[in-house]
Scaffold this motif. Sequence first.
Motif, PDB file in Angstrom:
ATOM      1  N   VAL A 154       0.845  -1.190   0.000  1.00 27.46           N
ATOM      2  CA  VAL A 154       0.000   0.000   0.000  1.00 27.46           C
ATOM      3  C   VAL A 154       0.884   1.245   0.000  1.00 27.46           C
ATOM      4  O   VAL A 154       1.836   1.356   0.781  1.00 27.46           O
ATOM      5  CB  VAL A 154      -0.935   0.016   1.220  1.00 27.46           C
ATOM      6  N   LYS A 155       0.562   2.182  -0.885  1.00 24.98           N
ATOM      7  CA  LYS A 155       1.336   3.422  -0.958  1.00 24.98           C
ATOM      8  C   LYS A 155       1.257   4.172   0.372  1.00 24.98           C
ATOM      9  O   LYS A 155       0.199   4.197   1.018  1.00 24.98           O
ATOM     10  CB  LYS A 155       0.781   4.314  -2.073  1.00 24.98           C
ATOM     11  N   PRO A 156       2.356   4.782   0.785  1.00 28.58           N
ATOM     12  CA  PRO A 156       2.356   5.504   2.076  1.00 28.58           C
ATOM     13  C   PRO A 156       1.246   6.548   2.176  1.00 28.58           C
ATOM     14  O   PRO A 156       0.607   6.679   3.223  1.00 28.58           O
ATOM     15  CB  PRO A 156       3.741   6.161   2.102  1.00 28.58           C
ATOM     16  N   ASP A 157       1.000   7.284   1.074  1.00 25.69           N
ATOM     17  CA  ASP A 157      -0.034   8.321   1.141  1.00 25.69           C
ATOM     18  C   ASP A 157      -1.448   7.749   1.052  1.00 25.69           C
ATOM     19  O   ASP A 157      -2.431   8.486   1.188  1.00 25.69           O
ATOM     20  CB  ASP A 157       0.177   9.357   0.030  1.00 25.69           C
ATOM     21  N   SER A 158      -1.557   6.434   0.827  1.00 30.61           N
ATOM     22  CA  SER A 158      -2.876   5.800   0.766  1.00 30.61           C
ATOM     23  C   SER A 158      -3.264   5.139   2.082  1.00 30.61           C
ATOM     24  O   SER A 158      -4.411   4.707   2.250  1.00 30.61           O
ATOM     25  CB  SER A 158      -2.909   4.750  -0.349  1.00 30.61           C
ATOM     26  N   ARG A 159      -2.328   5.059   3.007  1.00 32.70           N
ATOM     27  CA  ARG A 159      -2.634   4.482   4.316  1.00 32.70           C
ATOM     28  C   ARG A 159      -3.712   5.304   5.029  1.00 32.70           C
ATOM     29  O   ARG A 159      -4.527   4.761   5.783  1.00 32.70           O
ATOM     30  CB  ARG A 159      -1.369   4.424   5.182  1.00 32.70           C
ATOM     31  N   LYS A 160      -3.722   6.609   4.745  1.00 31.47           N
ATOM     32  CA  LYS A 160      -4.702   7.486   5.380  1.00 31.47           C
ATOM     33  C   LYS A 160      -6.121   7.047   5.034  1.00 31.47           C
ATOM     34  O   LYS A 160      -7.022   7.096   5.888  1.00 31.47           O
ATOM     35  CB  LYS A 160      -4.466   8.929   4.935  1.00 31.47           C
ATOM     36  N   LEU A 161      -6.328   6.601   3.780  1.00 31.79           N
ATOM     37  CA  LEU A 161      -7.652   6.148   3.365  1.00 31.79           C
ATOM     38  C   LEU A 161      -8.075   4.908   4.148  1.00 31.79           C
ATOM     39  O   LEU A 161      -9.208   4.828   4.632  1.00 31.79           O
ATOM     40  CB  LEU A 161      -7.645   5.841   1.863  1.00 31.79           C
ATOM     41  N   ALA A 162      -7.173   3.934   4.283  1.00 28.05           N
ATOM     42  CA  ALA A 162      -7.483   2.720   5.036  1.00 28.05           C
ATOM     43  C   ALA A 162      -7.774   3.048   6.496  1.00 28.05           C
ATOM     44  O   ALA A 162      -8.702   2.482   7.106  1.00 28.05           O
ATOM     45  CB  ALA A 162      -6.325   1.732   4.939  1.00 28.05           C
ATOM     46  N   ILE A 163      -7.014   3.965   7.057  1.00 29.80           N
ATOM     47  CA  ILE A 163      -7.216   4.354   8.454  1.00 29.80           C
ATOM     48  C   ILE A 163      -8.560   5.066   8.627  1.00 29.80           C
ATOM     49  O   ILE A 163      -9.289   4.844   9.609  1.00 29.80           O
ATOM     50  CB  ILE A 163      -6.059   5.256   8.935  1.00 29.80           C
ATOM     51  N   GLU A 164      -8.916   5.915   7.660  1.00 34.43           N
ATOM     52  CA  GLU A 164     -10.191   6.632   7.734  1.00 34.43           C
ATOM     53  C   GLU A 164     -11.368   5.656   7.655  1.00 34.43           C
ATOM     54  O   GLU A 164     -12.349   5.786   8.397  1.00 34.43           O
ATOM     55  CB  GLU A 164     -10.270   7.648   6.593  1.00 34.43           C
ATOM     56  N   ILE A 165     -11.262   4.663   6.773  1.00 34.22           N
ATOM     57  CA  ILE A 165     -12.322   3.655   6.671  1.00 34.22           C
ATOM     58  C   ILE A 165     -12.431   2.866   7.974  1.00 34.22           C
ATOM     59  O   ILE A 165     -13.532   2.566   8.450  1.00 34.22           O
ATOM     60  CB  ILE A 165     -12.059   2.720   5.474  1.00 34.22           C
ATOM     61  N   SER A 166     -11.291   2.539   8.559  1.00 40.41           N
ATOM     62  CA  SER A 166     -11.316   1.786   9.821  1.00 40.41           C
ATOM     63  C   SER A 166     -11.980   2.586  10.926  1.00 40.41           C
ATOM     64  O   SER A 166     -12.727   2.040  11.749  1.00 40.41           O
ATOM     65  CB  SER A 166      -9.894   1.393  10.229  1.00 40.41           C
ATOM     66  N   ASN A 167     -11.741   3.893  10.958  1.00 45.69           N
ATOM     67  CA  ASN A 167     -12.371   4.739  11.969  1.00 45.69           C
ATOM     68  C   ASN A 167     -13.888   4.783  11.798  1.00 45.69           C
ATOM     69  O   ASN A 167     -14.641   4.789  12.775  1.00 45.69           O
ATOM     70  CB  ASN A 167     -11.799   6.160  11.901  1.00 45.69           C
ATOM     71  N   MET A 168     -14.342   4.801  10.540  1.00 42.23           N
ATOM     72  CA  MET A 168     -15.782   4.798  10.283  1.00 42.23           C
ATOM     73  C   MET A 168     -16.416   3.482  10.716  1.00 42.23           C
ATOM     74  O   MET A 168     -17.548   3.452  11.214  1.00 42.23           O
ATOM     75  CB  MET A 168     -16.043   5.029   8.794  1.00 42.23           C
ATOM     76  N   LEU A 169     -15.685   2.387  10.544  1.00 39.35           N
ATOM     77  CA  LEU A 169     -16.236   1.068  10.848  1.00 39.35           C
ATOM     78  C   LEU A 169     -16.361   0.807  12.346  1.00 39.35           C
ATOM     79  O   LEU A 169     -17.090  -0.106  12.752  1.00 39.35           O
ATOM     80  CB  LEU A 169     -15.357  -0.020  10.223  1.00 39.35           C
ATOM     81  N   THR A 170     -15.681   1.580  13.173  1.00 38.54           N
ATOM     82  CA  THR A 170     -15.735   1.327  14.620  1.00 38.54           C
ATOM     83  C   THR A 170     -17.141   1.493  15.190  1.00 38.54           C
ATOM     84  O   THR A 170     -17.491   0.881  16.200  1.00 38.54           O
ATOM     85  CB  THR A 170     -14.769   2.264  15.368  1.00 38.54           C
ATOM     86  N   LYS A 171     -17.963   2.326  14.541  1.00 35.18           N
ATOM     87  CA  LYS A 171     -19.337   2.520  15.009  1.00 35.18           C
ATOM     88  C   LYS A 171     -20.249   1.356  14.615  1.00 35.18           C
ATOM     89  O   LYS A 171     -21.384   1.278  15.071  1.00 35.18           O
ATOM     90  CB  LYS A 171     -19.894   3.826  14.438  1.00 35.18           C
ATOM     91  N   TYR A 172     -19.731   0.491  13.766  1.00 38.11           N
ATOM     92  CA  TYR A 172     -20.535  -0.640  13.251  1.00 38.11           C
ATOM     93  C   TYR A 172     -19.738  -1.930  13.426  1.00 38.11           C
ATOM     94  O   TYR A 172     -19.570  -2.717  12.502  1.00 38.11           O
ATOM     95  CB  TYR A 172     -20.892  -0.398  11.783  1.00 38.11           C
ATOM     96  N   ASN A 173     -19.257  -2.120  14.626  1.00 30.16           N
ATOM     97  CA  ASN A 173     -18.274  -3.171  14.901  1.00 30.16           C
ATOM     98  C   ASN A 173     -18.870  -4.576  14.940  1.00 30.16           C
ATOM     99  O   ASN A 173     -18.144  -5.556  15.064  1.00 30.16           O
ATOM    100  CB  ASN A 173     -17.569  -2.883  16.230  1.00 30.16           C
ATOM    101  N   ASP A 174     -20.197  -4.680  14.878  1.00 31.30           N
ATOM    102  CA  ASP A 174     -20.801  -6.012  14.935  1.00 31.30           C
ATOM    103  C   ASP A 174     -21.160  -6.557  13.561  1.00 31.30           C
ATOM    104  O   ASP A 174     -21.780  -7.621  13.453  1.00 31.30           O
ATOM    105  CB  ASP A 174     -22.056  -5.999  15.815  1.00 31.30           C
ATOM    106  N   TYR A 175     -20.754  -5.846  12.519  1.00 29.51           N
ATOM    107  CA  TYR A 175     -21.017  -6.314  11.156  1.00 29.51           C
ATOM    108  C   TYR A 175     -19.807  -7.097  10.622  1.00 29.51           C
ATOM    109  O   TYR A 175     -18.653  -6.790  10.947  1.00 29.51           O
ATOM    110  CB  TYR A 175     -21.299  -5.143  10.215  1.00 29.51           C
ATOM    111  N   GLU A 176     -20.110  -8.078   9.784  1.00 29.83           N
ATOM    112  CA  GLU A 176     -19.038  -8.820   9.133  1.00 29.83           C
ATOM    113  C   GLU A 176     -18.500  -8.003   7.962  1.00 29.83           C
ATOM    114  O   GLU A 176     -19.260  -7.406   7.202  1.00 29.83           O
ATOM    115  CB  GLU A 176     -19.552 -10.171   8.619  1.00 29.83           C
ATOM    116  N   VAL A 177     -17.172  -7.976   7.821  1.00 25.33           N
ATOM    117  CA  VAL A 177     -16.521  -7.202   6.769  1.00 25.33           C
ATOM    118  C   VAL A 177     -15.627  -8.130   5.941  1.00 25.33           C
ATOM    119  O   VAL A 177     -14.812  -8.863   6.496  1.00 25.33           O
ATOM    120  CB  VAL A 177     -15.672  -6.053   7.358  1.00 25.33           C
TER     121      VAL A 177
END
Length: 281
Positions: A154-177
Amino acid sequence: MSKKHKKEHHEEHADETWLIPYADLLTLLLALFIVLYAMSSTDSKKFQDMSKAFNVAFNSGIGPLDKSSVISDGMMMEDSQNTRRHEDTKDMSKEDKAALMKKEQEDLEQLKKQVDKYIQANGLTTQLDTKLNQSQLTITISDSSLFAPGSAKVKPDSRKLAIEISNMLTKYNDYEVIVSGHTDNVPINNDEFESNWELSSMRAIRFMNIVLENKKLNPKNFSNIGYGEYRPIAGNDTPAGRSKNRRVEVSIIRKFTDASKVIEVSTTPSAASTSTATAPK
């Protein structure tokens, strides 16, 4: 005194070399009948698995015994999802199920809005797309925004996107991904990857690993799969089409479904329809 010449009698031997290919033919016929017998006693699911495996072999030159396990893994994952959904709802009343389905719909719509807002705010409409349907919310990410050609890092400047998605998913932690990787149909064979199967699988794993750096997420709810070139969303006969097929998808799976309804929500321009990148995998 005349010499008597005795004629030597040479016994004629029939040419028996034909027995070798004849024996081979009999062996092959025996093997064919064994395979036919085995197929006649198998169940329909195994027959479908075998059919798909041979289809992969005939269309890509990949041996069915080498890659059929990848197909089987994907089918097992889908079957597992359906089983879990059935178990979650079989003992519920219609009222309880309806309430939970309504809450789930609100959750996924809210998550979609969050992702869409992030896409618009960061000018990522040509790289990301979201789609909500009757089975899942899917976030589609163009591979060009995540990886260098032929790489799964993963490109270094693209890690921010993965981190942002992970932060959004914390509110929906009981769903399968499920994180899935996809490629175009151009073969790859470099020092790191021997096939598109390996490339797509490793890209899914690398992206998922970054998402799971967020300790608020439950790794038990996450899984990954590589589909290689076998789940295209566009034709592979043009550079633009191949660019659309090279992607990573993050799918948030519904726990409750209503087969009578098809929910299709998409407000952001499709990355697949607007991207014109022609870079290889």
